[in-house]
Design a protein around this motif. Sequence first.
Motif, PDB file in Angstrom:
ATOM      1  N   ARG A  12     -21.536   1.107  11.527  1.00  0.00           N
ATOM      2  CA  ARG A  12     -21.413   2.419  12.188  1.00  0.00           C
ATOM      3  C   ARG A  12     -21.763   2.356  13.682  1.00  0.00           C
ATOM      4  O   ARG A  12     -22.560   3.140  14.174  1.00  0.00           O
ATOM      5  CB  ARG A  12     -22.260   3.467  11.480  1.00  0.00           C
ATOM      6  N   ARG A  13     -21.179   1.443  14.390  1.00  0.00           N
ATOM      7  CA  ARG A  13     -21.402   1.301  15.824  1.00  0.00           C
ATOM      8  C   ARG A  13     -20.541   2.306  16.576  1.00  0.00           C
ATOM      9  O   ARG A  13     -19.511   2.775  16.089  1.00  0.00           O
ATOM     10  CB  ARG A  13     -21.071  -0.117  16.299  1.00  0.00           C
ATOM     11  N   LEU A  14     -20.975   2.622  17.782  1.00  0.00           N
ATOM     12  CA  LEU A  14     -20.214   3.538  18.630  1.00  0.00           C
ATOM     13  C   LEU A  14     -18.943   2.865  19.133  1.00  0.00           C
ATOM     14  O   LEU A  14     -18.923   1.647  19.357  1.00  0.00           O
ATOM     15  CB  LEU A  14     -21.055   3.949  19.847  1.00  0.00           C
ATOM     16  N   THR A  15     -17.925   3.647  19.357  1.00  0.00           N
ATOM     17  CA  THR A  15     -16.750   3.140  20.054  1.00  0.00           C
ATOM     18  C   THR A  15     -17.106   3.080  21.540  1.00  0.00           C
ATOM     19  O   THR A  15     -18.063   3.748  21.980  1.00  0.00           O
ATOM     20  CB  THR A  15     -15.540   4.075  19.871  1.00  0.00           C
ATOM     21  N   GLN A  18     -17.361   6.601  22.794  1.00  0.00           N
ATOM     22  CA  GLN A  18     -18.579   7.283  22.354  1.00  0.00           C
ATOM     23  C   GLN A  18     -19.787   6.774  23.132  1.00  0.00           C
ATOM     24  O   GLN A  18     -20.673   7.540  23.495  1.00  0.00           O
ATOM     25  CB  GLN A  18     -18.802   7.071  20.844  1.00  0.00           C
ATOM     26  N   TYR A  19     -19.808   5.476  23.382  1.00  0.00           N
ATOM     27  CA  TYR A  19     -20.900   4.890  24.149  1.00  0.00           C
ATOM     28  C   TYR A  19     -20.952   5.498  25.550  1.00  0.00           C
ATOM     29  O   TYR A  19     -22.015   5.894  26.032  1.00  0.00           O
ATOM     30  CB  TYR A  19     -20.753   3.366  24.243  1.00  0.00           C
ATOM     31  N   SER A  22     -22.435   8.916  25.488  1.00  0.00           N
ATOM     32  CA  SER A  22     -23.765   9.063  24.891  1.00  0.00           C
ATOM     33  C   SER A  22     -24.863   9.174  25.952  1.00  0.00           C
ATOM     34  O   SER A  22     -24.697   8.739  27.092  1.00  0.00           O
ATOM     35  CB  SER A  22     -24.063   7.879  23.972  1.00  0.00           C
ATOM     36  N   ARG A  51     -28.754   1.193  25.176  1.00  0.00           N
ATOM     37  CA  ARG A  51     -28.123   2.228  26.005  1.00  0.00           C
ATOM     38  C   ARG A  51     -28.767   2.373  27.384  1.00  0.00           C
ATOM     39  O   ARG A  51     -29.078   3.477  27.838  1.00  0.00           O
ATOM     40  CB  ARG A  51     -28.111   3.576  25.293  1.00  0.00           C
TER      41      ARG A  51
END
Length: 178
Positions: A12-15, A18-19, A22, A51
Amino acid sequence: MPMRKLKITELRRLTPEQYQASAKTPLVVVLDHVRSLNNVGSVFRTADAFRVEAVYLCGITATPPNPEIHKTALGAEETVEWRYYKDTLAAVRELKQKGYVLCTAEQAEGSISLDQLTLNRGTKYALLLGHEVKGVQQSVIDECDCCIEIPQFGTKHSLNVSVAGGILIREFFRQLTG
């Protein structure tokens, strides 16, 4: 109970999109004359994992796109914001002007042991990591607000820059977002 290794599709990693959208950890990592492309790539990968707001590449530090950086960054150099500065002092002074608290990973008089470090939520930080042999330049240390030292208990007096960066970035993330 037996443990089953997760498949990459189960993580379930961010695309990348999405990153980019975020919330970021209020931390900029500054690499001061880091010569190893593998170390640069590794810092990018750690910066992505936690992040980090941005990575500043200074002096002789190589910049993307570069196949050797990509080999260890695994694409993190494409998701983490980065800037290049010929002069580390210019980067540091810009960050200071923008209200960042400047912390360097260095063994110095008056350094703070990592296990004694207390960060303030709502404050923006910059973490400076230096050259693999020479460390952070003294002229850069002179501009910093504190030096952080990672306690070590063996015969060596230093850690690899990307390893030290990983330890410190994780601690900044924990204190600023946890």
